[in-house]
Design a protein around this motif. Structure first.
Motif, PDB file in Angstrom:
ATOM      1  N   HIS A   1      -7.812  -7.084   2.321  1.00 23.58           N
ATOM      2  CA  HIS A   1      -6.416  -7.479   2.078  1.00 23.58           C
ATOM      3  C   HIS A   1      -6.114  -8.828   2.740  1.00 23.58           C
ATOM      4  O   HIS A   1      -5.532  -9.718   2.115  1.00 23.58           O
ATOM      5  CB  HIS A   1      -5.469  -6.435   2.694  1.00 23.58           C
ATOM      6  CG  HIS A   1      -5.044  -5.370   1.736  1.00 23.58           C
ATOM      7  ND1 HIS A   1      -3.821  -5.356   1.120  1.00 23.58           N
ATOM      8  CD2 HIS A   1      -5.689  -4.269   1.288  1.00 23.58           C
ATOM      9  CE1 HIS A   1      -3.730  -4.294   0.344  1.00 23.58           C
ATOM     10  NE2 HIS A   1      -4.851  -3.623   0.427  1.00 23.58           N
ATOM     11  N   ASP A   2      -6.516  -8.931   4.014  1.00 26.02           N
ATOM     12  CA  ASP A   2      -6.201 -10.143   4.789  1.00 26.02           C
ATOM     13  C   ASP A   2      -6.880 -11.380   4.215  1.00 26.02           C
ATOM     14  O   ASP A   2      -6.269 -12.445   4.110  1.00 26.02           O
ATOM     15  CB  ASP A   2      -6.598  -9.951   6.259  1.00 26.02           C
ATOM     16  CG  ASP A   2      -5.706  -8.940   6.964  1.00 26.02           C
ATOM     17  OD1 ASP A   2      -4.621  -8.634   6.426  1.00 26.02           O
ATOM     18  OD2 ASP A   2      -6.088  -8.445   8.045  1.00 26.02           O
ATOM     19  N   VAL A   3      -8.159 -11.228   3.850  1.00 28.58           N
ATOM     20  CA  VAL A   3      -8.914 -12.357   3.272  1.00 28.58           C
ATOM     21  C   VAL A   3      -8.241 -12.819   1.981  1.00 28.58           C
ATOM     22  O   VAL A   3      -8.025 -14.015   1.762  1.00 28.58           O
ATOM     23  CB  VAL A   3     -10.386 -11.948   2.996  1.00 28.58           C
ATOM     24  CG1 VAL A   3     -11.086 -12.974   2.117  1.00 28.58           C
ATOM     25  CG2 VAL A   3     -11.147 -11.771   4.319  1.00 28.58           C
TER      26      VAL A   3
ATOM     27  N   GLY B   1       0.810  -1.212   0.000  1.00 30.41           N
ATOM     28  CA  GLY B   1       0.000   0.000   0.000  1.00 30.41           C
ATOM     29  C   GLY B   1       0.842   1.260   0.000  1.00 30.41           C
ATOM     30  O   GLY B   1       1.911   1.318   0.601  1.00 30.41           O
ATOM     31  N   ALA B   2       0.358   2.282  -0.722  1.00 30.56           N
ATOM     32  CA  ALA B   2       1.058   3.572  -0.758  1.00 30.56           C
ATOM     33  C   ALA B   2       0.025   4.674  -0.889  1.00 30.56           C
ATOM     34  O   ALA B   2      -1.097   4.445  -1.350  1.00 30.56           O
ATOM     35  CB  ALA B   2       2.026   3.612  -1.935  1.00 30.56           C
ATOM     36  N   LEU B   3       0.415   5.883  -0.463  1.00 31.40           N
ATOM     37  CA  LEU B   3      -0.502   7.007  -0.664  1.00 31.40           C
ATOM     38  C   LEU B   3       0.159   8.053  -1.554  1.00 31.40           C
ATOM     39  O   LEU B   3       1.365   8.282  -1.510  1.00 31.40           O
ATOM     40  CB  LEU B   3      -0.987   7.602   0.647  1.00 31.40           C
ATOM     41  CG  LEU B   3      -0.045   7.967   1.764  1.00 31.40           C
ATOM     42  CD1 LEU B   3       0.364   9.420   1.636  1.00 31.40           C
ATOM     43  CD2 LEU B   3      -0.769   7.800   3.099  1.00 31.40           C
TER      44      LEU B   3
ATOM     45  N   ARG C   1      -0.130  -1.763   6.292  1.00 30.20           N
ATOM     46  CA  ARG C   1      -0.735  -2.486   5.175  1.00 30.20           C
ATOM     47  C   ARG C   1      -1.057  -1.545   4.005  1.00 30.20           C
ATOM     48  O   ARG C   1      -0.812  -1.880   2.854  1.00 30.20           O
ATOM     49  CB  ARG C   1      -2.017  -3.194   5.651  1.00 30.20           C
ATOM     50  CG  ARG C   1      -2.693  -4.054   4.587  1.00 30.20           C
ATOM     51  CD  ARG C   1      -1.768  -5.098   3.954  1.00 30.20           C
ATOM     52  NE  ARG C   1      -1.416  -6.160   4.875  1.00 30.20           N
ATOM     53  CZ  ARG C   1      -1.989  -7.347   4.921  1.00 30.20           C
ATOM     54  NH1 ARG C   1      -2.951  -7.639   4.086  1.00 30.20           N
ATOM     55  NH2 ARG C   1      -1.573  -8.244   5.780  1.00 30.20           N
ATOM     56  N   LEU C   2      -1.581  -0.354   4.315  1.00 27.54           N
ATOM     57  CA  LEU C   2      -2.139   0.495   3.256  1.00 27.54           C
ATOM     58  C   LEU C   2      -1.332   1.746   2.937  1.00 27.54           C
ATOM     59  O   LEU C   2      -1.553   2.386   1.913  1.00 27.54           O
ATOM     60  CB  LEU C   2      -3.568   0.939   3.629  1.00 27.54           C
ATOM     61  CG  LEU C   2      -4.575  -0.168   3.961  1.00 27.54           C
ATOM     62  CD1 LEU C   2      -5.886   0.445   4.436  1.00 27.54           C
ATOM     63  CD2 LEU C   2      -4.823  -1.057   2.754  1.00 27.54           C
ATOM     64  N   MET C   3      -0.412   2.132   3.835  1.00 28.28           N
ATOM     65  CA  MET C   3       0.225   3.457   3.696  1.00 28.28           C
ATOM     66  C   MET C   3       1.742   3.407   3.853  1.00 28.28           C
ATOM     67  O   MET C   3       2.344   4.319   4.409  1.00 28.28           O
ATOM     68  CB  MET C   3      -0.354   4.419   4.743  1.00 28.28           C
ATOM     69  CG  MET C   3      -1.849   4.600   4.678  1.00 28.28           C
ATOM     70  SD  MET C   3      -2.442   5.610   6.046  1.00 28.28           S
ATOM     71  CE  MET C   3      -4.123   5.963   5.538  1.00 28.28           C
TER      72      MET C   3
ATOM     73  N   TRP D   1     -11.921  -1.851   7.119  1.00 26.26           N
ATOM     74  CA  TRP D   1     -12.630  -2.771   6.218  1.00 26.26           C
ATOM     75  C   TRP D   1     -11.745  -3.132   5.017  1.00 26.26           C
ATOM     76  O   TRP D   1     -11.725  -4.278   4.569  1.00 26.26           O
ATOM     77  CB  TRP D   1     -13.942  -2.150   5.732  1.00 26.26           C
ATOM     78  CG  TRP D   1     -14.921  -1.880   6.848  1.00 26.26           C
ATOM     79  CD1 TRP D   1     -15.055  -2.593   8.011  1.00 26.26           C
ATOM     80  CD2 TRP D   1     -15.883  -0.828   6.907  1.00 26.26           C
ATOM     81  NE1 TRP D   1     -16.046  -2.040   8.790  1.00 26.26           N
ATOM     82  CE2 TRP D   1     -16.575  -0.954   8.147  1.00 26.26           C
ATOM     83  CE3 TRP D   1     -16.238   0.231   6.058  1.00 26.26           C
ATOM     84  CZ2 TRP D   1     -17.586  -0.079   8.541  1.00 26.26           C
ATOM     85  CZ3 TRP D   1     -17.245   1.103   6.446  1.00 26.26           C
ATOM     86  CH2 TRP D   1     -17.904   0.941   7.672  1.00 26.26           C
ATOM     87  N   LEU D   2     -11.025  -2.137   4.525  1.00 24.35           N
ATOM     88  CA  LEU D   2     -10.119  -2.371   3.402  1.00 24.35           C
ATOM     89  C   LEU D   2      -8.996  -3.331   3.811  1.00 24.35           C
ATOM     90  O   LEU D   2      -8.616  -4.223   3.044  1.00 24.35           O
ATOM     91  CB  LEU D   2      -9.548  -1.027   2.941  1.00 24.35           C
ATOM     92  CG  LEU D   2      -8.827  -0.977   1.603  1.00 24.35           C
ATOM     93  CD1 LEU D   2      -9.689  -1.505   0.465  1.00 24.35           C
ATOM     94  CD2 LEU D   2      -8.399   0.468   1.307  1.00 24.35           C
ATOM     95  N   ARG D   3      -8.497  -3.142   5.019  1.00 22.37           N
ATOM     96  CA  ARG D   3      -7.446  -4.033   5.522  1.00 22.37           C
ATOM     97  C   ARG D   3      -7.962  -5.467   5.648  1.00 22.37           C
ATOM     98  O   ARG D   3      -7.259  -6.431   5.339  1.00 22.37           O
ATOM     99  CB  ARG D   3      -6.961  -3.533   6.883  1.00 22.37           C
ATOM    100  CG  ARG D   3      -5.665  -4.186   7.351  1.00 22.37           C
ATOM    101  CD  ARG D   3      -5.178  -3.544   8.626  1.00 22.37           C
ATOM    102  NE  ARG D   3      -6.079  -3.792   9.742  1.00 22.37           N
ATOM    103  CZ  ARG D   3      -6.020  -4.857  10.550  1.00 22.37           C
ATOM    104  NH1 ARG D   3      -5.093  -5.779  10.358  1.00 22.37           N
ATOM    105  NH2 ARG D   3      -6.864  -5.008  11.542  1.00 22.37           N
TER     106      ARG D   3
END
Length: 325
Positions: free
Chosen positions: A155-157, A45-47, A193-195, A150-152
């Motif tokens: 990712h996990d699923v 993940g990146a912003l 995870r996302l940033m 929720w987004l994370r």
């Protein structure tokens, strides 16, 4: 007169009229490098953050086109994050389901939507033959902590099913503040995870950037594979005699700088793509009726284009360093 010269397609269908074209800019090239680096190093993940109207949404589309060419097996999606006073799970997943081409994004419970989202992404990965899927989330500063959680979970699923979902959060400067706030609140699982990576996106900052973009009009052909570059389509006689838009790069940048100073706007000129593109389109459309061998746009026309492209008006309207949507 160039209007009598037959064009390969009806002028009303040209991308300059429909607005359906993308320009490479130095900032887009850096954006693409970030995406490919994340793929190579498995950074999930990146912003990407920057002022409004500098061309982030167009950049996403350009990057996706490049990825389709360079990484044809990788599936990419582009979701527009919606502004909602209530951050509810159902609409969040419906929005993502729409982005991944689900036929009934609003059907079912939140839990059913969540499962279907993972299923659709898994199916796309299976079809393409790659376990990497890229999701670009535009205007991501509209998300709150729940939506990031929720987004994370998604990712996990997918991770448990051997699918790697790379998420690129694209939005305004508030995105960086959100990352800092999450770090301070100890929400490291979201950040990790996302940033992980980040990029400050920018507009056009100097005459060199202007030249890069103008070269796109001189080089890009429509229809593809024909000798009809965007510039030639509008001024074929001047083009065939040697005129190129790129030769006016310094002139156009100085004209924008002069307008910026005259309007007493704060800070250095960081030109939004929206204003730049409109100025170039004005010049090409106005030049069409003046085309002749040896023609090149006069300074007065560049000044007219800068005056009418909306740059000064949008900056004054907001009173901010750069216009906001």
């Amino acid at each position: 007169m160039s209007l009598q010269i037959p064009r390969p397609v009806d002028p009303s269908l040209h991308p300059l009229v429909t607005g359906n074209y993308r320009l490479a800019t130095p900032a887009i090239e850096v954006f693409y490098e970030l995406v490919t680096r994340c793929l190579r190093y498995r950074i999930m993940g990146a912003l990407i953050y920057g002022p409004s109207r500098v061309g982030k949404t167009r950049a996403i589309e350009y990057v996706r086109l490049l990825l389709a060419r360079e990484y044809p097996k990788i599936t990419t999606y582009h979701a527009q994050c919606e502004h909602r006073p209530r951050h509810a799970e159902g609409p969040f997943f419906a929005n993502l389901l729409e982005a991944v081409d689900d036929h009934a994004p609003n059907a079912g419970t939140s839990s059913a939507k969540r499962s279907r989202l993972s299923l659709r992404i898994r199916e796309a990965a299976a079809r393409s033959g790659s376990n990497a899927v890229l999701l670009f989330l535009d205007e991501a500063q509209r998300f709150n902590e729940n939506e990031y959680e929720w987004l994370r979970d998604v990712h996990d699923v997918l991770d448990r099913q051997q699918i790697k979902l790379f998420t690129f959060l694209v939005g305004q400067e508030e995105l960086l503040a959100q990352k800092t706030a999450l770090q301070l609140a100890g929400k490291t699982q979201i950040v990790a995870r996302l940033m992980v990576d980040e990029l400050a996106f920018y507009g056009i900052r100097n005459a060199r950037d202007v030249a890069t973009c103008l070269n796109g009009y001189d080089q890009t052909a429509y229809p593809e594979g024909t000798p009809w570059s965007f510039t030639r389509f509008y001024v074929p006689e001047a083009f065939d005699a040697g005129y190129r838009l790129v030769s006016d790069a310094g002139q156009l940048w100085q004209t924008f700088e002069a307008a910026h100073r005259k309007a007493s706007l704060p800070g250095n000129l960081d030109l939004p793509m929206e204003s730049f593109v409109r100025a170039v389109e004005i010049v090409l459309k106005e030049s069409e009726i003046k085309d002749a061998p040896g023609y090149c746009p006069e300074q007065a026309l560049w000044s007219h284009a800068v005056q009418h492209c909306g740059y000064i008006q949008s900056r004054h309207a907001t009173g901010r360093v750069l216009a906001t949507a």
